[in-house]
Design an enzyme around this catalytic site. Structure first.
Site, short mmCIF file in Angstrom:
data_model
loop_
_atom_site.label_atom_id
_atom_site.label_comp_id
_atom_site.label_asym_id
_atom_site.label_seq_id
_atom_site.Cartn_x
_atom_site.Cartn_y
_atom_site.Cartn_z
N LYS A 175 -44.98 7.29 -11.98
CA LYS A 175 -44.92 6.35 -10.87
C LYS A 175 -44.93 7.13 -9.57
CE LYS A 175 -41.38 3.39 -8.84
NZ LYS A 175 -40.33 2.42 -9.17
C1 5RP Z 1 -36.31 4.37 -6.60
C2 5RP Z 1 -37.33 3.70 -7.41
C3 5RP Z 1 -37.68 2.30 -7.10
O1 5RP Z 1 -37.72 1.61 -8.30
C4 5RP Z 1 -38.98 2.28 -6.38
O2 5RP Z 1 -38.79 2.62 -5.06
C5 5RP Z 1 -39.80 0.99 -6.58
O3 5RP Z 1 -39.44 0.02 -5.79
P1 5RP Z 1 -40.20 -0.41 -4.46
O4 5RP Z 1 -41.48 -1.10 -4.90
O5 5RP Z 1 -39.22 -1.32 -3.80
O6 5RP Z 1 -40.51 0.84 -3.67
O7 5RP Z 1 -37.88 4.27 -8.30
O8 5RP Z 1 -36.40 5.73 -6.77
#
Ligand code: 5RP
Length: 264
Positions: A175
Site C-alpha cells: 500500500k
Molecule cells: C496509516 C494507514 C492508514 O490506513 C492509511 O493512511 C489509509 O487511510 P487514508 O485513506 O485515510 O489515508 O495505513 O498508516
C-alpha cells in the site's frame, strides 16, 4: 498457479483481491493506532453500514473486537504494528500482535508500516520481515504500508523505492500513496500495489485519483478518510467500487456518489 501447500494463502488473498476483477477496495480504519482519530472514527459504531461494501477491512485488533460483528463475512487485514503516537517518532514501532492471536481472529492478511528513510527504518524493515516469516509459516498474506515520514517527499522516486523494497522483502501486496507518474511506482514493484486515499479531498478529486491509480497499474485502494469523512460515505464507497471493479468513468462514479444517502 496454486500449489497445494499454498491453498490457505491463496484462498485468503483471493478473498481480498477479487479474482473476477483482479482488484480490491479495502476500507482503512486503522488510523487510531497512532492516535489519529478523524471524523467518523470518533463514533465508530456508526460505520457498520459501510462494511458490507468493503472487500476487506484494514484495522487493529481492538477495533475488530469492538466494532465488527463476528457474523459479518468480511476479510480482515489486521494491523499488527504499534509503538508510537503521532506526538512522537512514528517510525519507532514494533510488532504488537502474536501470529497466534492473528490466526485466532481468523484474519486474511497481516500488515505493518515500513518507514524508508525514517529514523527507525531498519526496525520497520525487520518488522516487515518478521511478518513475512509468519506469513510463510502459516499461509497468511502480508500487506506492507509504505508510510511517509514528515520529511519525506511523496514522489514516484521515493514511493517506488519504498514499494520495491517492500516487495523485495517478501510483502504479498503493497500500500502506498498516489503521486505524479504513478506508473513509475507500479512498474518497479513486482507485488500488487493499492493506494491509500490520504487526507480528505473533494469527492470528485478522490474518484479521479482512484481512476488514475488503477489506470496506472494499481490493483485498487485501501482508502479511509476519503470514504468515511465524505458527506455520503455509502455513496463514496460504491463510487470507488464502480471505478475499481467495473472500470466506471469518473463521471459515472460521481453520479453514484451523488445518489448516495447523506451520512451513515
Ligand atoms: C496509516 C494507514 C492508514 O490506513 C492509511 O493512511 C489509509 O487511510 P487514508 O485513506 O485515510 O489515508 O495505513 O498508516
Amino acid at each position: 498457479m496454486v500449489v497445494v501447500g499454498d491453498w490457505g494463502f491463496q484462498n485468503r488473498l483471493n478473498r481480498i483481491i477479487k479474482p473476477k476483477s483482479g482488484r480490491c477496495v479495502m476500507l482503512a480504519i486503522d488510523h487510531g493506532y497512532f492516535g489519529n482519530i478523524p471524523g467518523q472514527l470518533k463514533c465508530f459504531t456508526d460505520m457498520k453500514p459501510l462494511f458490507e461494501y468493503a472487500d476487506a477491512l484494514m484495522l487493529t485488533r481492538g477495533m475488530l473486537r469492538n466494532c465488527v460483528p463476528a457474523e459479518l463475512d468480511v476479510p480482515i487485514v489486521l494491523r499488527v504494528s504499534a509503538g508510537a503516537s503521532m506526538l512522537k517518532e512514528l517510525s519507532n514501532e514494533e510488532i504488537n500482535v502474536s501470529i497466534e492471536d492473528a490466526i485466532r481472529l481468523n484474519v486474511s492478511a497481516i500488515t505493518c508500516s515500513i518507514f524508508v528513510g525514517g529514523e527507525y527504518e531498519k526496525q520497520s524493515l525487520m518488522n516487515l520481515s518478521k511478518l513475512v516469516n509468519f506469513g510463510q509459516e502459516y499461509g497468511i498474506p502480508v500487506l506492507a504500508v509504505t508510510a511517509v515520514g514528515r520529511e519525506m517527499v511523496r514522489d514516484a522516486r521515493y514511493l517506488g523505492m519504498a514499494s520495491r523494497m517492500a516487495a523485495e522483502l517478501g510483502a504479498t501486496f503493497v500500500k502506498t500513496y498516489y503521486c505524479e507518474n504513478f506508473e513509475e511506482v507500479t512498474s518497479i514493484c513486482p507485488a500488487p500495489v493499492v493506494i491509500a486515499g490520504g487526507k480528505k479531498i473533494e469527492e470528485r478529486d478522490a474518484l479521479q485519483m482512484s481512476k488514475n491509480a488503477v489506470e496506472k497499474g494499481a490493483k485498487g485502494v485501501d482508502m479511509g478518510r476519503n470514504i468515511f469523512q465524505s458527506d455520503s460515505p455509502l455513496g463514496m464507497i460504491q463510487a470507488v467500487r464502480a471505478i475499481v471493479h467495473d472500470n466506471a468513468s469518473v463521471d459515472e462514479a460521481y453520479e453514484i456518489y451523488k445518489q448516495g444517502p447523506k451520512g451513515l
